[in-house]
Design an enzyme around this catalytic site. Sequence first.
Site, PDB file in Angstrom:
ATOM      1  N   ARG A  62       0.850  -1.181   0.000  1.00  0.00           N
ATOM      2  CA  ARG A  62       0.000   0.000   0.000  1.00  0.00           C
ATOM      3  C   ARG A  62       0.889   1.236   0.000  1.00  0.00           C
ATOM      4  O   ARG A  62       1.535   1.550   1.007  1.00  0.00           O
ATOM      5  CB  ARG A  62      -0.925  -0.006   1.217  1.00  0.00           C
ATOM      6  CG  ARG A  62      -1.992  -1.084   1.166  1.00  0.00           C
ATOM      7  CD  ARG A  62      -2.872  -0.885  -0.034  1.00  0.00           C
ATOM      8  NE  ARG A  62      -4.073  -1.700   0.039  1.00  0.00           N
ATOM      9  CZ  ARG A  62      -5.074  -1.574  -0.802  1.00  0.00           C
ATOM     10  NH1 ARG A  62      -5.030  -0.681  -1.773  1.00  0.00           N
ATOM     11  NH2 ARG A  62      -6.129  -2.340  -0.683  1.00  0.00           N
ATOM     12  N   ALA A  74     -10.502  -6.326  -2.432  1.00  0.00           N
ATOM     13  CA  ALA A  74     -11.414  -5.186  -2.418  1.00  0.00           C
ATOM     14  C   ALA A  74     -11.084  -4.259  -3.568  1.00  0.00           C
ATOM     15  O   ALA A  74      -9.995  -4.317  -4.131  1.00  0.00           O
ATOM     16  CB  ALA A  74     -11.300  -4.436  -1.090  1.00  0.00           C
ATOM     17  N   GLU A  94      -8.082 -10.079  -8.125  1.00  0.00           N
ATOM     18  CA  GLU A  94      -7.048 -10.097  -7.094  1.00  0.00           C
ATOM     19  C   GLU A  94      -6.689 -11.481  -6.577  1.00  0.00           C
ATOM     20  O   GLU A  94      -5.579 -11.677  -6.091  1.00  0.00           O
ATOM     21  CB  GLU A  94      -7.448  -9.179  -5.942  1.00  0.00           C
ATOM     22  CG  GLU A  94      -7.539  -7.728  -6.389  1.00  0.00           C
ATOM     23  CD  GLU A  94      -7.813  -6.747  -5.280  1.00  0.00           C
ATOM     24  OE1 GLU A  94      -8.050  -7.170  -4.121  1.00  0.00           O
ATOM     25  OE2 GLU A  94      -7.788  -5.535  -5.559  1.00  0.00           O
ATOM     26  N   SER A 111     -14.220   5.768   7.633  1.00  0.00           N
ATOM     27  CA  SER A 111     -13.769   6.850   8.522  1.00  0.00           C
ATOM     28  C   SER A 111     -14.724   8.028   8.382  1.00  0.00           C
ATOM     29  O   SER A 111     -14.396   9.036   7.745  1.00  0.00           O
ATOM     30  CB  SER A 111     -12.351   7.285   8.148  1.00  0.00           C
ATOM     31  OG  SER A 111     -11.448   6.234   8.307  1.00  0.00           O
ATOM     32  N   PRO A 112     -15.932   7.942   8.958  1.00  0.00           N
ATOM     33  CA  PRO A 112     -16.954   8.964   8.722  1.00  0.00           C
ATOM     34  C   PRO A 112     -16.626  10.346   9.271  1.00  0.00           C
ATOM     35  O   PRO A 112     -17.312  11.305   8.941  1.00  0.00           O
ATOM     36  CB  PRO A 112     -18.202   8.384   9.388  1.00  0.00           C
ATOM     37  CG  PRO A 112     -17.685   7.421  10.396  1.00  0.00           C
ATOM     38  CD  PRO A 112     -16.401   6.871   9.831  1.00  0.00           C
ATOM     39  N   GLY A 113     -15.572  10.466  10.044  1.00  0.00           N
ATOM     40  CA  GLY A 113     -15.171  11.780  10.532  1.00  0.00           C
ATOM     41  C   GLY A 113     -14.605  12.673   9.435  1.00  0.00           C
ATOM     42  O   GLY A 113     -14.621  13.895   9.560  1.00  0.00           O
ATOM     43  N   GLU A 117     -16.529   7.343   2.184  1.00  0.00           N
ATOM     44  CA  GLU A 117     -16.446   5.961   1.677  1.00  0.00           C
ATOM     45  C   GLU A 117     -17.297   5.002   2.491  1.00  0.00           C
ATOM     46  O   GLU A 117     -17.228   4.965   3.717  1.00  0.00           O
ATOM     47  CB  GLU A 117     -15.005   5.456   1.687  1.00  0.00           C
ATOM     48  CG  GLU A 117     -14.908   4.028   1.158  1.00  0.00           C
ATOM     49  CD  GLU A 117     -13.515   3.432   1.223  1.00  0.00           C
ATOM     50  OE1 GLU A 117     -13.279   2.440   0.526  1.00  0.00           O
ATOM     51  OE2 GLU A 117     -12.666   3.955   1.965  1.00  0.00           O
ATOM     52  N   GLU A 136      -2.693  -3.195 -14.144  1.00  0.00           N
ATOM     53  CA  GLU A 136      -1.263  -2.999 -14.397  1.00  0.00           C
ATOM     54  C   GLU A 136      -0.500  -2.385 -13.226  1.00  0.00           C
ATOM     55  O   GLU A 136       0.711  -2.576 -13.100  1.00  0.00           O
ATOM     56  CB  GLU A 136      -1.026  -2.210 -15.674  1.00  0.00           C
ATOM     57  CG  GLU A 136      -1.504  -0.775 -15.636  1.00  0.00           C
ATOM     58  CD  GLU A 136      -1.273  -0.050 -16.956  1.00  0.00           C
ATOM     59  OE1 GLU A 136      -0.871   1.119 -16.891  1.00  0.00           O
ATOM     60  OE2 GLU A 136      -1.489  -0.647 -18.019  1.00  0.00           O
ATOM     61  N   GLU A 138      -1.044  -3.185 -10.047  1.00  0.00           N
ATOM     62  CA  GLU A 138      -1.196  -4.048  -8.875  1.00  0.00           C
ATOM     63  C   GLU A 138      -0.115  -5.133  -8.832  1.00  0.00           C
ATOM     64  O   GLU A 138       0.202  -5.743  -9.845  1.00  0.00           O
ATOM     65  CB  GLU A 138      -2.572  -4.721  -8.880  1.00  0.00           C
ATOM     66  CG  GLU A 138      -3.725  -3.770  -8.662  1.00  0.00           C
ATOM     67  CD  GLU A 138      -5.079  -4.450  -8.714  1.00  0.00           C
ATOM     68  OE1 GLU A 138      -5.919  -4.103  -7.871  1.00  0.00           O
ATOM     69  OE2 GLU A 138      -5.305  -5.309  -9.596  1.00  0.00           O
TER      70      GLU A 138
END
Length: 175
Positions: A62, A74, A94, A111-113, A117, A136, A138
Site C-alpha cells: 500500500r 477489495a 485479485e 472513517s466517517p469523521g 467511503e 497494471e 497491482e
Amino acid sequence: MASKKSLVRRTLYAGKKLRLVGELFRLPSGKKHLHETIHHPGSCAVVPLLSRNRIVLIHQKRPSIRKWLWEIPAGTLERGENPRRCAARELVEETGYRAKQLKKIAAFYTSPGFCTEIVHLYVARNLSSVTQKLEEDEAIQPRIFPIQKALQMVKKGAIRDAKTIVGLCFIYNSL
C-alpha cells in the site's frame, strides 16, 4: 438538537477517484468551523471462503503507508457500478477465484469523521480457480490460510487492515 449551518463549500482537489471538499460551517454557538471531507465513490470487499475453515487473503503493498498488508480482496466502485458486480470483479482480479455464491453481509463507513467511503462487504463461497486478472499497477499475491490462523494474525497485529478485520469478525461469528 441544533445543527451546523453551511456557509461556503468548495472543492479543494479533484483526482481520479477522490475529491477533497472544504466546507465552512457556522456552529450553533455562532463560531465558524472549517471541515474537510474526502468524497469517495465507495468500495466492495470480499471474504473468500474456500471451505468452512480456509480463507484466501491477499498480500499487497500500500503506497499510502509504504507497507505490505494482508487483506481480503477489495476495490473501488466504478461510476454507476452495482456493488455485487464490483465484488465479483475484484475477487477474480485479485485472487484468481470466481464465486458461485456471493452474499452481502454488511455495509460500513471506513472513517466517517472525514471520508464518505462506504464499504459493501460480501462473503464468497463455492469458489473455483480462474486466471488472476491484476490491473497494471497491482502487485498482489494471494495465499490460503486457515481461518483460525487469520484470526491469530489479527490478534498479533499482523493483519491491520480494517475491512479485513471486520470481514474476519463476521466470519468468526458465523462459525
